[in-house]
Design a protein around this motif. Structure first.
Motif, short mmCIF file in Angstrom:
data_model
loop_
_atom_site.label_atom_id
_atom_site.label_comp_id
_atom_site.label_asym_id
_atom_site.label_seq_id
_atom_site.Cartn_x
_atom_site.Cartn_y
_atom_site.Cartn_z
N GLY A 18 0.77 -1.19 0.01
CA GLY A 18 0.01 0.02 0.09
C GLY A 18 1.06 1.16 0.06
N GLY A 19 0.29 2.56 -0.17
CA GLY A 19 0.94 3.63 -0.50
C GLY A 19 0.53 4.32 -1.52
N GLU A 20 1.32 5.38 -1.90
CA GLU A 20 0.90 6.45 -2.80
C GLU A 20 1.47 5.67 -4.23
OE1 GLU A 20 0.86 11.13 -3.39
OE2 GLU A 20 3.07 10.44 -4.17
N PRO A 21 0.58 5.62 -5.01
CA PRO A 21 0.82 5.26 -6.58
C PRO A 21 1.79 5.80 -7.43
CG PRO A 21 -1.61 4.85 -6.18
CD PRO A 21 -1.11 5.94 -5.19
N LEU A 22 2.59 5.44 -8.28
CA LEU A 22 3.22 6.09 -9.22
C LEU A 22 2.66 5.93 -10.66
CD1 LEU A 22 5.82 7.68 -9.88
CD2 LEU A 22 7.17 5.49 -10.02
N VAL A 23 2.38 7.01 -11.27
CA VAL A 23 2.15 6.78 -12.68
C VAL A 23 2.91 7.40 -13.68
CG1 VAL A 23 0.15 7.44 -14.35
CG2 VAL A 23 -0.56 7.44 -12.04
N LEU A 24 3.46 6.28 -14.57
CA LEU A 24 4.27 7.07 -15.52
C LEU A 24 3.69 7.24 -17.06
CD1 LEU A 24 7.28 4.38 -14.87
CD2 LEU A 24 6.80 6.86 -14.14
N LEU A 25 3.89 8.27 -17.66
CA LEU A 25 3.40 8.45 -18.92
C LEU A 25 4.58 8.49 -20.01
CD1 LEU A 25 1.55 11.90 -17.74
CD2 LEU A 25 0.66 9.65 -17.74
N VAL A 26 3.97 7.89 -21.17
CA VAL A 26 4.89 7.86 -22.23
C VAL A 26 4.33 8.70 -23.32
CG1 VAL A 26 5.83 6.34 -23.98
CG2 VAL A 26 5.62 5.65 -21.80
N THR B 186 9.70 9.62 -8.03
CA THR B 186 9.84 8.68 -9.27
C THR B 186 10.18 7.34 -8.97
OG1 THR B 186 12.19 9.25 -9.58
CG2 THR B 186 10.58 10.64 -10.69
N TRP B 187 10.00 6.91 -7.54
CA TRP B 187 10.23 5.73 -7.16
C TRP B 187 9.24 5.21 -6.23
CZ3 TRP B 187 11.38 5.91 -1.85
CH2 TRP B 187 11.68 7.02 -1.13
N LEU B 188 9.25 3.89 -5.92
CA LEU B 188 8.44 3.24 -4.87
C LEU B 188 9.26 2.73 -3.77
CD1 LEU B 188 5.79 1.34 -7.20
CD2 LEU B 188 5.62 3.74 -5.90
N GLN B 189 8.48 2.77 -2.29
CA GLN B 189 9.17 1.84 -1.35
C GLN B 189 8.44 0.72 -1.04
OE1 GLN B 189 10.91 4.04 2.06
NE2 GLN B 189 9.80 2.46 3.42
N GLU B 190 9.15 -0.52 -1.39
CA GLU B 190 8.62 -1.76 -1.14
C GLU B 190 9.13 -2.34 0.12
OE1 GLU B 190 6.19 -3.01 -2.89
OE2 GLU B 190 6.40 -2.22 -4.77
N SER B 191 8.35 -3.30 0.92
CA SER B 191 8.63 -3.77 2.09
C SER B 191 8.13 -5.20 2.15
CB SER B 191 7.87 -3.14 3.33
OG SER B 191 8.49 -3.54 4.53
N VAL B 192 9.47 -6.23 2.37
CA VAL B 192 9.23 -7.38 2.14
C VAL B 192 9.65 -8.29 3.53
CG1 VAL B 192 9.68 -9.71 0.83
CG2 VAL B 192 9.30 -7.41 -0.13
N LEU B 193 9.06 -8.93 4.25
CA LEU B 193 9.36 -9.80 5.53
C LEU B 193 10.39 -8.58 6.35
CD1 LEU B 193 10.14 -12.92 3.76
CD2 LEU B 193 8.25 -12.39 5.07
N GLY B 194 10.04 -7.42 6.50
CA GLY B 194 10.69 -6.44 7.22
C GLY B 194 11.77 -5.85 6.70
N THR B 195 11.82 -6.05 5.46
CA THR B 195 13.21 -5.25 4.77
C THR B 195 12.60 -4.19 3.84
OG1 THR B 195 14.66 -7.15 4.87
CG2 THR B 195 15.07 -5.59 3.18
N ASP B 196 13.10 -3.18 3.76
CA ASP B 196 12.70 -2.16 2.95
C ASP B 196 13.41 -1.95 1.65
OD1 ASP B 196 10.54 -1.25 4.46
OD2 ASP B 196 11.78 0.52 5.60
N TYR B 197 12.83 -1.87 0.28
CA TYR B 197 13.46 -1.83 -0.81
C TYR B 197 13.08 -0.38 -1.51
CZ TYR B 197 14.38 -6.65 -0.30
OH TYR B 197 14.54 -8.01 0.01
N ARG B 198 13.78 0.22 -2.31
CA ARG B 198 13.60 1.42 -3.01
C ARG B 198 13.62 0.89 -4.59
NH1 ARG B 198 16.03 7.66 -3.08
NH2 ARG B 198 15.59 7.85 -5.44
N VAL B 199 12.63 1.29 -5.33
CA VAL B 199 12.20 0.53 -6.88
C VAL B 199 12.09 1.81 -7.76
CG1 VAL B 199 11.30 -1.11 -8.25
CG2 VAL B 199 11.69 -1.67 -5.73
N THR B 200 12.78 1.95 -8.50
CA THR B 200 12.48 3.32 -9.42
C THR B 200 11.27 3.01 -10.40
OG1 THR B 200 14.05 2.47 -11.09
CG2 THR B 200 14.68 4.12 -9.53
N GLY B 201 10.63 4.00 -10.93
CA GLY B 201 9.26 3.58 -11.56
C GLY B 201 9.43 2.62 -12.79
N ALA B 202 10.66 2.57 -13.40
CA ALA B 202 10.72 1.60 -14.43
C ALA B 202 11.18 0.27 -14.30
CB ALA B 202 11.39 2.36 -15.76
N GLY B 203 11.38 0.15 -12.87
CA GLY B 203 12.52 -0.74 -12.45
C GLY B 203 11.51 -2.01 -12.17
#
Length: 460
Positions: A225-233, A272-289
Motif C-alpha cells: 500500500g501507499g501512494e501510486p506512481l503513474v508513468l506517462l509515455v 519517481t520511485w516506490l518503497q517496497e517492504s518484504v518480510l521487514g526489509t525495505d526496498y527502493r524501486v524506481t518507476g521503470a524498475g
C-alpha cells in the motif's frame, strides 16, 4: 516463440450457423465446431480439425465449441482460434469476472477480448489444476523427467482471485481515453476498472481523464500500500505543455514521464520511485524498475529461496538476474560480513536500484552486465547460486558456467515452465538432480505461473 500481433480479426462477425464439422477457411473470419482435448502452454487448449492442430483460447478440456479462426496460414503446422460459442460446457466453466476480457461477450460484439485474463472463464481450483498439468507436461517433454506438481496460491490470495496486480500498463485510444490492447492486436479498446488490479490502481479513475497526447500509461503501487506512481509515455510530437497538463490532472499519485528505451524517468509531481517492504526489509524501486506484480509474490518467493538455499554465515553466493535486490538483500544478511554475494543484473536502472538497496553491504559485489559475460570473468568459488532469469530462461551457456562452478546448491526462480524445463534438462544432462520444486499461482485468471526449484550437483 515470441508472440507477434496477428491480423486484426475483430471486424468480422462469426457465421451464425454452420453444420457440425464444417469450416469456412477464407481467412480469419472462418468458423468451425471443435472438441477441445487438453491444455497447452501459453494459455491455449488443443483441438484438431482435419488432422491439423488448432490452438484455441478461452476453452476448457472436453468442451464442444464453435471457434473463429484468427490465424489460418495453409503452410503453418497449426492454426489459432478463439471460442465464440460454447455448445457443450465443462462443469468448470464459470462467469468471467471481467466483461472486456470475456471472449463470448466480445464475440457477440464482433471483436476479440482484451488480453490479460484469458483463464477468467475457469474456476480458480481448476485453473490451478490445469497449470500444474501444463507444468508437468513441460517437464516431461523438455526435461524428460516426471514430477507431480501442485500450484500453490499466493499468501493472502482473495477467494475470487482478483485485486492482486500492483503494476498495470494501459494504452490510450485516438480519443484520449484509457484503453487496453485486444489480444495479439494493435487495436485498443477503452477500459474502466481493471478487476485484476489492486484497489489503488482503480481508485485513480484514470478513465475519466483526457489523456490526449499520451501513448502509454503505466501504474505501479507498493505491494504493502501507499501512494501510486503513474508513468506517462508521450506520443511523438506531444508538447511538454500538454504532458504537464495531463500530469497535473492526475490526483492521488506521483507522476513521471518515462523514456521507454533508456528507462529514464523525469519527475513531474511527487517522486519517481516506490518503497517496497518484504518480510521487514525495505526496498527502493524506481518507476521503470522490475518488481514482482502480485502483491503477495515477493514474500512467497523470498521465503522459498531462503528455505531452498539455506545460506549460511561466511558462504559465497551469486544472485544472477538480480533485479533491484529482492533476493540479494536477505542473502547478504544471511552470509554476513564474513561472506560474499555476487549480484548480476543487465538493466542499468535496475542495477542502480540494487546499489541503493544494498548500500553499506560491503560483502556484496554489484555488477551490471550480461550474466554469461560476468561469469566468464568471475574466478572466485561459489557455494550457492540463485538465478531468476527473464521469460527466455538462462540458456545452455549460463547453465554450463554454473555447473562448472560446482556450487553445493542452485536455486532457480522461473516465470515460464517451458524455458525452465529446457534449462533443467541441461542440468540433468550434467548429472544434477531436481531436489524440490514449488509452483506458485501468482497470476490468477491468466495462464502464467512462477516456480522455485532446488537443484543439487552429482555426488563428488
Amino acid at each position: 516463440m515470441t508472440d507477434q500481433p496477428a491480423a486484426d480479426p475483430s471486424t468480422a462477425r462469426p457465421e451464425e450457423a454452420l453444420p457440425a464439422g464444417t469450416v469456412h477457411t477464407g481467412g480469419p473470419a472462418g468458423t468451425a465446431e471443435l472438441t477441445v482435448e487438453r491444455p497447452a502452454h501459453g494459455g491455449h487448449f488443443v483441438a484438431r480439425h482435419e488432422g491439423r492442430v488448432v490452438f484455441v483460447r478461452h476453452a476448457l478440456p472436453g468442451e464442444r465449441v464453435r471457434v473463429r479462426f484468427t490465424e489460418t496460414d495453409d503452410d503453418a503446422s497449426f492454426w489459432r482460434a478463439d471460442v465464440v460459442e460454447v455448445l457443450e460446457a465443462s462443469p468448470h466453466r464459470v462467469p468471467h469476472p471481467w466483461p472486456l476480457a470475456d471472449a463470448l461477450k466480445a464475440a457477440a460484439k464482433g471483436r476479440s477480448a482484451v488480453g490479460g485474463a484469458e483463464f477468467g472463464h475457469i474456476g480458480l481450483d481448476e485453473q490451478r489444476r490445469l497449470k500444474a498439468a501444463i507444468f508437468e507436461e513441460q517437464l516431461s517433454r523438455l526435461a524428460k523427467t516426471e514430477r507431480p506438481v501442485v500450484a500453490e496460491p499466493a499468501p493472502g490470495e482473495a477467494d475470487d482471485g482478483l485485486g492482486w496486480r500492483t503494476r498495470a500498463a494501459f494504452a490510450v485510444d485516438s480519443a484520449g481515453r484509457l484503453a487496453m490492447h485486444l489480444h495479439r492486436s494493435h487495436e485498443v479498446l477503452p477500459v474502466r476498472e481493471m478487476p485484476l488490479a489492486v484497489a489503488a490502481v482503480n481508485d485513480l479513475r484514470l478513465w475519466t481523464l483526457d489523456l490526449s497526447g499520451i501513448e502509454r500509461v503505466d501504474v505501479a503501487v507498493p505491494s504493502g500500500g501507499g501512494e501510486p506512481l503513474v508513468l506517462l509515455v508521450p506520443a511523438a510530437g506531444t508538447s511538454p505543455r500538454r504532458v504537464a497538463a495531463v500530469a497535473n490532472s492526475i490526483d492521488g499519485a506521483s507522476v513521471g514521464v518515462l523514456e521507454p528505451e533508456s528507462g529514464a524517468v523525469q519527475r513531474m509531481t511527487g517522486r519517481t520511485w516506490l518503497q517496497e517492504s518484504v518480510l521487514g526489509t525495505d526496498y527502493r524501486v524506481t518507476g521503470a524498475g522490475f518488481w514482482q506484480i502480485h502483491r503477495g509474490a515477493p514474500e512467497a518467493l523470498v521465503s522459498a529461496v531462503l528455505d531452498g538455499l539455506q545460506p549460511a554465515a561466511g558462504e559465497r553466493l551469486a544472485d544472477l538476474y538480480a533485479g533491484a535486490g529482492l533476493f540479494t538483500v536477505p542473502l547478504a544478511r544471511a552470509v554476513g560480513p564474513e561472506g560474499a554475494v555476487l549480484s548480476v543484473e543487465g538493466s542499468p536502472g535496475t542495477s542502480r536500484d540494487a546499489r541503493r538497496n544494498l548500500h553499506g553491504q560491503d560483502q556484496v559485489a554489484i555488477v551490471q552486465g550480461r550474466v554469461d559475460a560476468v561469469l566468464r570473468r568471475w574466478s572466485e568459488p561459489l557455494d550457492a547460486v540463485l538465478l531468476d532469469p527473464p521469460r527466455a530462461g538462462a540458456g545452455k551457456k549460463v547453465v554450463r558456467q554454473i555447473v562448472e562452478a560446482r556450487p553445493r546448491v542452485v536455486g532457480y526462480v522461473s516465470c515460464d515452465p517451458a524455458s525452465f524445463s529446457r534449462d533443467l534438462g541441461y542440468f540433468l544432462a550434467a548429472g544434477w538432480s531436481l531436489d524440490t520444486l514449488r509452483v506458485f499461482d501468482l497470476y490468477p485468471h491468466t495462464h502464467h505461473m512462477e516456480s522455485f526449484a532446488r537443484l543439487l550437483p552429482p555426488p563428488a
